[in-house]
Design an enzyme around this catalytic site. Structure first.
Site, short mmCIF file in Angstrom:
data_model
loop_
_atom_site.label_atom_id
_atom_site.label_comp_id
_atom_site.label_asym_id
_atom_site.label_seq_id
_atom_site.Cartn_x
_atom_site.Cartn_y
_atom_site.Cartn_z
N ASN A 125 16.37 -40.60 -21.64
CA ASN A 125 15.12 -39.90 -21.94
C ASN A 125 15.47 -38.45 -22.30
O ASN A 125 15.72 -37.64 -21.42
CB ASN A 125 14.19 -39.95 -20.71
CG ASN A 125 12.92 -39.16 -20.93
OD1 ASN A 125 12.61 -38.78 -22.06
ND2 ASN A 125 12.19 -38.90 -19.86
N LYS A 185 13.59 -36.28 -23.60
CA LYS A 185 12.44 -35.36 -23.45
C LYS A 185 12.36 -34.45 -24.68
O LYS A 185 12.62 -34.91 -25.79
CB LYS A 185 12.57 -34.56 -22.15
CG LYS A 185 12.85 -35.47 -20.95
CD LYS A 185 12.79 -34.77 -19.62
CE LYS A 185 13.09 -35.78 -18.52
NZ LYS A 185 12.90 -35.23 -17.18
N HIS A 190 5.11 -41.30 -18.17
CA HIS A 190 6.09 -40.43 -17.51
C HIS A 190 5.36 -39.34 -16.72
O HIS A 190 4.33 -38.83 -17.16
CB HIS A 190 7.04 -39.81 -18.55
CG HIS A 190 8.22 -39.15 -17.89
ND1 HIS A 190 8.13 -37.90 -17.33
CD2 HIS A 190 9.47 -39.58 -17.67
CE1 HIS A 190 9.30 -37.59 -16.79
NE2 HIS A 190 10.14 -38.59 -16.98
N GLU A 215 5.86 -36.30 -16.34
CA GLU A 215 5.64 -35.03 -17.04
C GLU A 215 4.39 -35.11 -17.92
O GLU A 215 3.69 -34.12 -18.11
CB GLU A 215 6.90 -34.66 -17.85
CG GLU A 215 8.01 -34.19 -16.92
CD GLU A 215 9.41 -34.44 -17.43
OE1 GLU A 215 9.59 -34.79 -18.61
OE2 GLU A 215 10.36 -34.30 -16.61
N GLU A 225 10.22 -43.28 -10.43
CA GLU A 225 10.77 -41.92 -10.45
C GLU A 225 10.05 -41.04 -9.42
O GLU A 225 8.94 -40.56 -9.67
CB GLU A 225 10.59 -41.30 -11.84
CG GLU A 225 11.29 -42.06 -12.94
CD GLU A 225 11.53 -41.17 -14.15
OE1 GLU A 225 12.68 -40.91 -14.47
OE2 GLU A 225 10.55 -40.70 -14.76
N GLY A 233 15.01 -33.89 -12.50
CA GLY A 233 15.55 -32.62 -12.97
C GLY A 233 16.06 -31.71 -11.86
O GLY A 233 16.40 -30.55 -12.11
N SER A 272 17.47 -37.54 -11.55
CA SER A 272 18.79 -36.95 -11.31
C SER A 272 19.93 -37.97 -11.20
O SER A 272 20.85 -37.78 -10.41
CB SER A 272 18.75 -36.03 -10.09
OG SER A 272 17.88 -34.94 -10.35
P1 PGA Z 1 16.43 -36.36 -14.80
O1 PGA Z 1 15.12 -36.94 -15.58
O2 PGA Z 1 17.50 -37.40 -14.94
O3 PGA Z 1 16.77 -35.09 -15.51
O4 PGA Z 1 16.05 -36.17 -13.39
C1 PGA Z 1 14.73 -38.26 -15.42
C2 PGA Z 1 13.41 -38.51 -16.09
O5 PGA Z 1 12.51 -37.66 -16.00
O6 PGA Z 1 13.20 -39.55 -16.72
#
Ligand code: PGA
Length: 255
Positions: A10, A12, A96, A98, A168, A174, A213
């Site tokens: 992903n 983003k 997601h 976000e 998640e 992140g 992460s």
């Molecule tokens: P991350 O993001 O690996 O940077 O934690 C995962 C995601 O939001 O899909």
């Protein structure tokens, strides 16, 4: 249940044309066994066609990071399932955290997107997960169950094999530190059991992937947990070497 593993990148709102081109060149040199692991890359929307063209002769699939829940019409800035299919895109990410947080996506919107995408032949990764506060208050499982049930409302059983659930936990996304293994195991076990309760007759329940992460250091332990069918990788997917390492460790994980 032995299921084929799957690794999502992903990206983003990151990378640019030159960096994507370099990444894909490197990725296409990776020797991986597509009978054991699926790779799905989710680039920013404007690079979708470019990415699709570049991977067209490979076993790598491409996902949009979002879609809208109508076929067409006055929805400025949105992109339909039909448009994604038109350019050859086969996957879409929905829900997601976000987008739930910054774009105020609701469970109802997410459900409409899941329905339209699956009914029109797109494969879906549908994301869900609890906040830190919800976990602290002991509400993790009620939150996950609510999101799961509402996202899959009225989804036809015949489409379940085209759906992946992305678990998640929001606060670890992140953060550089994945959730505890016991918490991942517990949440995946819970989702797996609830899916069986929801669809007792189905033989092809959605795969469940963990996100938050994931990196090349922790993938080995995470991917070998029960009911973890793959991973959704954000930050570490921006570096091709790290991402390839995650793919290979996933391919060689226990079944
Ligand atoms: P991350 O993001 O690996 O940077 O934690 C995962 C995601 O939001 O899909």
């Amino acid at each position: 249940m032995n299921r084929k593993k799957i690794v999502f990148a992903n990206w983003k709102m990151n990378l640019d044309r030159v960096r994507i081109s370099k990444f894909l060149e490197e990725l296409l040199n990776l020797k991986f066994n597509s009978d054991k692991v699926d790779i799905v890359i989710a680039p920013p929307l404007v690079y979708l066609s470019d990415t699709l063209n570049k991977v067209s002769l490979s076993e790598v699939s491409v996902a949009a990071q979002n879609t809208f829940y109508e076929h067409n019409g006055p929805y400025t800035g949105e992109v339909s399932v039909d448009m994604l299919k038109d350019i050859g895109c086969t996957w879409v990410m929905i829900g997601h955290s976000e987008r739930r947080q910054h774009l105020l996506e609701t469970n109802e919107m997410i459900n409409k997107k899941v329905l339209l995408a699956t009914q029109n032949g797109l494969k879906v990764i549908c994301c869900l997960g609890e906040t830190y506060e919800e976990r602290r208050q002991g509400k993790t499982f009620s939150k996950i169950l609510d999101q799961l049930k509402r996202a899959l409302r009225e989804v036809d059983e015949k489409h379940l094999s085209n759906i992946v659930i992305g678990y998640e936990p929001i606060w670890v996304i992140g953060s550089g530190k994945a959730a505890e293994l016991k918490d991942i195991k517990e949440a995946h076990g819970f989702i797996s059991e609830e899916l069986k309760n929801m669809y007792p007759k189905s033989k092809q329940l959605p795969r469940i992937v963990y996100g938050g992460s994931v990196d090349s250091n922790n993938i080995g332990e995470i991917i070998n947990l029960n009911n973890v069918d793959g991973v959704l990788v954000g930050s570490a997917s921006l570096d091709c070497e790290k991402f390839c390492d995650i793919v290979i460790k996933t391919e060689y994980s226990n079944d």
